[in-house]
Design a protein around this motif. Structure first.
Motif, mmCIF file in Angstrom:
data_model
loop_
_atom_site.group_PDB
_atom_site.id
_atom_site.type_symbol
_atom_site.label_atom_id
_atom_site.label_comp_id
_atom_site.label_asym_id
_atom_site.label_seq_id
_atom_site.Cartn_x
_atom_site.Cartn_y
_atom_site.Cartn_z
ATOM 1 N N ALA A 298 4.396 7.942 -8.400
ATOM 2 C CA ALA A 298 4.381 9.409 -8.484
ATOM 3 C C ALA A 298 5.773 9.927 -8.814
ATOM 4 N N LEU A 299 6.761 9.310 -8.189
ATOM 5 C CA LEU A 299 8.153 9.734 -8.368
ATOM 6 C C LEU A 299 8.609 9.517 -9.809
ATOM 7 N N TYR B 258 0.784 -1.236 0.000
ATOM 8 C CA TYR B 258 0.000 0.000 0.000
ATOM 9 C C TYR B 258 0.821 1.294 0.000
ATOM 10 N N VAL B 259 2.128 1.197 0.137
ATOM 11 C CA VAL B 259 2.900 2.442 0.232
ATOM 12 C C VAL B 259 3.872 2.599 -0.937
ATOM 13 N N TRP B 260 4.786 1.651 -1.024
ATOM 14 C CA TRP B 260 5.904 1.758 -1.971
ATOM 15 C C TRP B 260 5.465 2.000 -3.418
ATOM 16 N N TYR C 121 2.831 3.280 -4.765
ATOM 17 C CA TYR C 121 2.187 4.571 -5.034
ATOM 18 C C TYR C 121 3.206 5.701 -5.067
ATOM 19 N N ILE C 122 4.075 5.711 -4.069
ATOM 20 C CA ILE C 122 5.067 6.790 -4.009
ATOM 21 C C ILE C 122 6.034 6.677 -5.182
#
Lengths: 156, 305
Positions: A32-33, A24-26, A28-29
């Motif tokens: 975007a990056l 759920y975190v990696w 998505y970030i």
């Protein structure tokens, strides 16, 4: 400082946190990056392309300007030549016209002189005949003497 | 800050005792008994920590590490959910900096084929260990004092008499994480090299297969020592740091009782400050090391020889 079940509690928590981050975190970030990194590199590329195109446009502009100048100069030269030509033509045609008028006036003059000569001649002939009649007192047969009269008129 | 009623030995011992809940030899579950009374007021304790053996949980360690971990994932999740490529918030910028740092480390140290676990694993380790390490900078008596109902640890009115706020100073926390890494190393070694390949790596090197017994003597301890050291390094560094803080805190013991006490207290403040500043470095460095070494060991598990 004693090993006990806490070890496995910690292990479970560790596994859960890694799983959560992975799920759920990696992504998505990172998405975007990477999207932004791509946008930036695309933007830079577009900028350099735009700069290159601008340079090309500058060159092209100079070329077009040069060509336009040359064309304009040609046009002016042509116009000058044409104007000279026209003046020249006008001059020569005026010359011809004048010549022609002069010639026709001359011929008129010649004709009038001739006619006057003829008239004068016939009048002189008539006068001569009349003079001769008076002298002779008789009428001269015009028909008989026309040959002589003509001869006289011819000699005048 | 140390209570006047405690002597130094008791004070140090108190700070090294975890709040423990476990199964006593008589089969009942309870908090541990220390110095004749339960760690938590109002509960019956039937045995001490060492009598509990394996079936005991360090409640403070688990509570603090899970609390910090939860804080970490909720924070990260919020940032991840609102992540935007065109209009990043300040918090997103900060997190992205962190993610970039971790990603670069993964790319530098982990050259094997892309393994989607590596990034999240490294990020979790770095942030979580960092947060846990950071607890070392909280004044060592503050949290025990709060959970004891704003009373000195041995005061009668308090609720919870023992609470270690620094999870990594309990060997179970770093070793629990190192155990996770150890499992991953074995899993990927066997997955990528096959069981035979994995065992061959341990037995046929460095002297060839006719020297297998000697190779095993060299390789097996080396293989496991590095994984053990992964946890022990973190534990040792932070435990030592915590120990120094405890020793420095002893300077404050006589603060209100004498002139020399006041002088010692001022010296203690200066020492505490210096050590805390130095410790900021340790906190980050150890978190970073744990992450990088995990990546390096997992890279070795992916390598073919």
């Amino acid at each position: 400082m004693n090993f006990n079940a806490t070890l496995f509690g910690q292990l479970l928590a560790f596994v859960f946190f890694v799983w959560f981050t992975m799920q759920y975190v990696w992504p998505y970030i990172l998405e975007a990056l990477e999207e932004r990194e791509k946008e930036i590199s695309d933007g830079l590329e577009a900028a350099s392309r735009g700069k290159r195109e601008l340079d090309e446009a500058h060159l092209k502009k100079a070329e077009i300007l040069e060509a336009a100048k040359k064309e304009a100069a040609d046009l002016v030269n042509q116009a000058n030549a044409r104007a000279n030509q026209l003046v020249e033509d006008a001059k020569s045609s005026a010359h011809e016209e004048a010549e022609r008028i002069k010639v026709s006036a001359q011929s008129d003059l010649d004709q009038a002189a001739k006619r006057t000569k003829e008239e004068l001649r016939s009048e002189v002939a008539a006068l001569a005949v009349a003079g001769a009649e008076k002298l002779l007192g008789s009428e001269i047969d015009k028909d008989k003497n026309s040959q002589i009269i003509d001869q006289i008129a011819q000699e005048l | 800050m140390a209570s006047k009623e405690l002597n130094s030995t008791d004070y140090i011992e108190h700070h090294l005792t975890n709040l423990t809940y476990g199964k006593c030899p008589d089969g009942t579950w309870s908090f541990a008994e220390v110095h004749g009374k339960s760690q938590v007021a109002g509960t019956e304790a039937s045995c001490n920590i060492s009598e509990m053996g394996f079936w005991a949980f360090q409640v403070d360690t688990l509570f603090m590490s899970v609390l910090l971990g939860m804080g970490m994932i909720f924070f990260m999740r919020r940032v991840a959910k609102n992540a935007s490529s065109s209009k990043p918030s300040r918090v997103q910028n900060a997190v992205e900096y962190l993610v970039t740092l971790v990603r670069d480390q993964v790319q530098d140290n982990f050259t094997a084929d892309k393994n989607p676990l590596m990034g999240p694993l490294a990020l979790t380790i770095f942030v979580w260990v960092f947060l846990m390490n950071l607890m070392d900078l909280i004044p060592i008596d503050l949290v025990p004092w709060i959970v004891n109902g704003f009373a000195a640890p041995n005061a009668e009115g308090g609720a919870i008499h023992y609470f270690k706020v620094l999870p990594v100073a309990d060997i179970n926390a770093p070793m629990g994480m190192a155990l996770g890494v150890l499992i991953l190393i074995h899993y990927y070694s066997i997955k990528n090299k096959g069981l035979g390949g994995f065992l061959a790596e341990l037995t046929f090197q460095p002297y060839g297969k006719w020297m297998a017994p000697i190779n095993v003597i060299f390789e097996i301890p080396g293989f496991y020592a590095k994984q053990l050291a992964l946890g022990l390094r973190l534990y040792g560094n932070l435990f030592a740091g915590e120990m120094i803080f405890i020793l420095i805190a002893l300077f404050f013991g006589g603060f209100f009782s004498s002139v020399t006490g006041v002088l010692a207290g001022v010296a203690g403040l200066a020492l505490n400050f210096i050590w805390a500043v130095f410790h900021i470095l340790v906190v980050i460095l150890q978190a970073f090391l744990f992450m990088v070494l995990t990546l390096v060991y997992l890279q070795q598990a992916h390598e073919h020889h």
